[in-house]
Design an enzyme around this catalytic site. Structure first.
Site, PDB file in Angstrom:
ATOM      1  N   HIS A  62     -11.778  11.435  -0.677  1.00 55.17           N
ATOM      2  CA  HIS A  62     -12.232  10.477  -1.674  1.00 55.17           C
ATOM      3  C   HIS A  62     -12.891  11.151  -2.879  1.00 55.17           C
ATOM      4  CE1 HIS A  62     -11.694   7.755   1.700  1.00 55.17           C
ATOM      5  NE2 HIS A  62     -11.839   6.734   0.889  1.00 55.17           N
ATOM      6  N   LEU A  79       0.843  -1.196   0.000  1.00 54.80           N
ATOM      7  CA  LEU A  79       0.000   0.000   0.000  1.00 54.80           C
ATOM      8  C   LEU A  79       0.885   1.254   0.000  1.00 54.80           C
ATOM      9  CD1 LEU A  79      -3.109   0.136   2.334  1.00 54.80           C
ATOM     10  CD2 LEU A  79      -2.177   2.090   1.129  1.00 54.80           C
ATOM     11  N   ALA A  80       1.308   1.677  -1.165  1.00 53.59           N
ATOM     12  CA  ALA A  80       2.254   2.791  -1.256  1.00 53.59           C
ATOM     13  C   ALA A  80       2.223   3.344  -2.676  1.00 53.59           C
ATOM     14  CB  ALA A  80       3.668   2.312  -0.913  1.00 53.59           C
ATOM     15  N   GLU A  81       1.616   4.496  -2.848  1.00 56.12           N
ATOM     16  CA  GLU A  81       1.359   5.004  -4.195  1.00 56.12           C
ATOM     17  C   GLU A  81       2.625   5.450  -4.914  1.00 56.12           C
ATOM     18  OE1 GLU A  81      -0.252   5.885  -1.473  1.00 56.12           O
ATOM     19  OE2 GLU A  81      -2.187   4.924  -1.772  1.00 56.12           O
TER      20      GLU A  81
END
Lengths: 362, 331
Positions: free
Chosen positions: B134, B63-65
């Site tokens: 979001h 989980l790491a853009e």
């Protein structure tokens, strides 16, 4: 059975095979490289030193915009490429000019960035050398991608990814090690810990026992070496490359070295450290010790030494001559490489600039 | 002769079909990101791809853009055509440095030697009752960065075509997916070739004024035109489709034909794609304009919480009010 700690943590002390007086020491895990390898390596060290010092002089003469020197770190520079095969990749930073040249990239093309006529001047695919990274640690993730692509294609390519001690504080360092570990990517992360990030000492970057210790958090084996001992570096990096190639996943290597000069010519190191701190590191010079060792072993006579020095002088001369040539970059090229096809807007702007230049000349 | 095959698809299904067809057509196409594997993506855009193409072709990452985009850069450097998903617009910000300093610049800094054929898929904008972080409209950041191509489909057919073209594109594409349109259904024939990247289209003809929209605001502009028609005012609607490159030709021809224009965008208006459109259309069409170009955009505030979001979104009434404001008394 080895414990997790034994498998992942680095040695208690940095690996050193030849000490600063040129005396060899046996190590249970790492053997001394062959005599021929050390002689070749010595020639590259001497050449690297000459290139560093020549480039520094060319900055003072206004021929280069800036030069972050690896003076004193040449053993790291040279070892990083000596352990690679042709199909492997090197991911260098702005301080790794000598490494790029020792990989076989044209020296003038290598210095294009620092000369200021374009950004990256060489073809990365010619020797599998990525463009020099100026942002810190961002290139380490690219290295993971290149390595992963190679594995998907069934190639046994290894990627050598370079960074400094400061870069290990960046988020991308963490993400790169984590991604490489999860995808078992054949990357050797090689940190040249030269104790300084411009003016900030290592103590302000981390309180980890060593940078190589950081590997355990990712499940990546860490190891550390005396960064001024070419023999130790070749042994440690060579083993790391072999493991990565054999499918054992990424490896993290820290070299303990020192930036004996200022960050660049624009920096003033007297503001944050004193000569007394630098002096002992000058005694640990990577060239001196290997020369003492080779002379003691009878591997470096006067005539060979002359040859080595002559080759280094020749490289420096080529730099001087190459950079004396006045290169006038073409302003039209500013619009040429953004996209495969120029957008209508870029076409308009390119025409505007051409028109402006034509009016300047008239 | 190919038979016309009309199918009823949502935009989400069309995007999924585009990925499936692209992966079938070219084995170097890879799809990866967060939850895109077994789950099929939080919006199910990658549904079934791992099952069909295997773990090597469609996979979950840590989980790491920044890592996701950076890894795509490396994969593209070494012969792959990666497509990555930034789970939500605002979750793409950790990757900003990779996008701006590397994705956008690689071709230029290497004089065209290293090219990055890659797509960053970005579910974006609001209108879905999403909580904080979001619902951002982040297209202006990317449009401002030279070297990026930025597209935003507004129809089901375009979602399919533009994604296929983005994946085939020789340069990196930021693919903005208006998430409130994911469930919009249309009857489409995917074999019909739509215009490519860089081309705007006129979605509705009208002689009185031009509405310029893209992504989530296109259906609203069309709705406004419908209402206006009932009142006897004919509004033309232009769908940009491609923000970069910008189709000056189509947009300016449209505005010249009516002499009045309103730009409709969900993003905050200040220093945005909408302000750019006003500036460039004014520069090119000044003498054809009967009134200053108006904008209907989001306020210059962070995207509101769900119970207040309707006040931020451009709606039919605001569009019609802006149209009313176009100095009709002078004509």
């Amino acid at each position: 059975m080895t414990t997790v700690e034994e498998r992942l943590l680095p040695s208690a002390e940095p690996i050193q095979l030849i000490d600063q007086h040129g005396v060899p020491h046996d190590h249970p895990q790492y053997g001394l490289p062959s005599e021929q390898t050390l002689v070749d390596g010595y020639a590259q060290l001497v050449k690297g030193r000459r290139i560093n010092d020549q480039a520094g002089a060319l900055v003072r003469q206004g021929r280069l915009a800036v030069y972050p020197s690896s003076h004193g770190q040449e053993a790291c520079q040279v070892a990083a490429t000596m352990v690679l095969r042709d199909q492997d990749w090197l991911f260098p930073t702005y301080r790794d000019t000598v490494s790029i040249i020792s990989r076989g990239v044209d020296p003038i093309e290598t210095l294009t960035l620092l000369r200021g006529d374009w950004h990256s001047g060489y073809d990365p695919y010619q020797r599998n050398v990525a463009p020099q990274a100026t942002p810190l640690a961002t290139q380490l993730i690219h290295a993971v991608g290149v390595a992963h692509a190679a594995r998907l294609k069934g190639e046994d390519t290894v990627v050598m990814a370079l960074c400094g001690d400061g870069a290990t504080s960046e988020g991308d360092f963490h993400e790169a090690l984590n991604f490489a570990a999860v995808f078992k990517a054949p990357v050797v992360f090689f940190i040249q810990n030269n104790e300084y990030a411009i003016s900030v000492p290592l103590a302000r970057q981390t309180v980890a026992p060593s940078l190589a210790h950081k590997g355990i958090g990712y499940g990546v084996p860490g190891e550390r070496a005396d960064g001024n001992d070419l023999a130790g570096l070749l042994a440690v990096l060579g083993q790391a490359v072999d493991k990565a190639r054999a499918g054992e996943g990424p490896q993290l290597i820290e070299a303990h070295t020192y930036r004996v000069q200022a960050h660049t010519n624009a920096d003033d190191a007297t503001r944050y450290r004193n000569d007394a701190e630098v002096a002992p590191w000058l005694e640990r010079d990577p060239l001196k010790r290997l020369e003492a060792f080779l002379v003691e072993r009878g591997l470096l006579g006067e005539s060979l030494k002359k040859q080595v020095v002559a080759a280094a002088d020749e490289a420096a001369e080529a730099l001087r001559v190459g950079l004396m040539e006045e290169v006038q970059p073409d302003p039209a090229e500013l619009f040429d490489h953004l996209y495969a096809e120029k957008t209508p807007q870029l076409k308009e702007q390119a025409a505007f600039l051409q028109d402006e230049l034509a009016r300047e000349e008239a | 002769m190919t038979a016309t095959t009309l199918v009823k698809l949502t935009m989400a299904q069309a995007l999924n079909q585009a990925l499936r067809d692209a992966m079938k057509a070219d084995e170097t196409v890879l799809m990866f990101g967060e939850d895109v594997g077994a789950l099929g993506g939080v919006f199910r855009i990658t549904d079934g791809l791992t099952a069909e193409f295997g773990e090597d072709r469609c996979f979950d990452t840590p989980l790491a853009e920044s890592g996701i985009v950076g890894m795509a850069v490396g994969l593209a450097m070494n012969g792959m055509r990666p497509v990555v998903e930034m789970q939500f617009d605002a979750f793409g910000y950790p990757a900003f440095e990779q996008v701006v300093s590397h994705v956008a610049k690689m071709r230029n800094r290497t004089r065209g030697r290293v090219t990055l054929p890659m797509v960053i898929r970005m579910p974006y904008a609001g209108g879905i009752g999403g909580v904080e972080h979001h619902c951002d409209s982040s297209e202006s950041y990317y449009a401002h960065t030279p070297g990026l191509t930025v597209v935003a489909p507004a129809t089901v057919a375009d979602a399919y075509t533009l994604l296929r073209k983005a994946i085939e594109h020789p340069d990196p594409v930021i693919f903005m997916e208006p998430k409130k349109l994911y469930w919009a259904k249309e009857e489409v024939d995917l074999s019909v070739e739509q215009p490519g990247i860089g081309t705007a289209v006129v979605r509705r003809e009208g002689r009185d004024a031009t509405l310029i929209a893209y992504g989530p605001t296109v259906p609203i502009a069309l709705e406004a035109a419908e209402v206006a028609a009932a009142d006897g005012r004919q509004l033309q609607v232009v769908d940009l489709r491609s923000i970069v490159p910008f189709d000056d030709e189509t947009v300016c021809a449209a505005v010249r034909s009516t002499g009045r224009a309103v730009v409709v965008a969900e993003a905050s208006g200040f220093a945005s794609v909408s302000s750019e459109i006003v500036a460039r259309v004014t520069e090119r069409c000044f003498h054809s304009l009967a009134a200053p170009i108006r904008r209907v955009t989001g306020f210059d505030i962070p995207y509101p919480p769900p119970k207040l979001e309707r006040h931020q979104l451009p709606g039919v009434d605001r569009i019609l009010d802006a149209v009313d404001d176009l100095q009709w008394e002078d004509s």
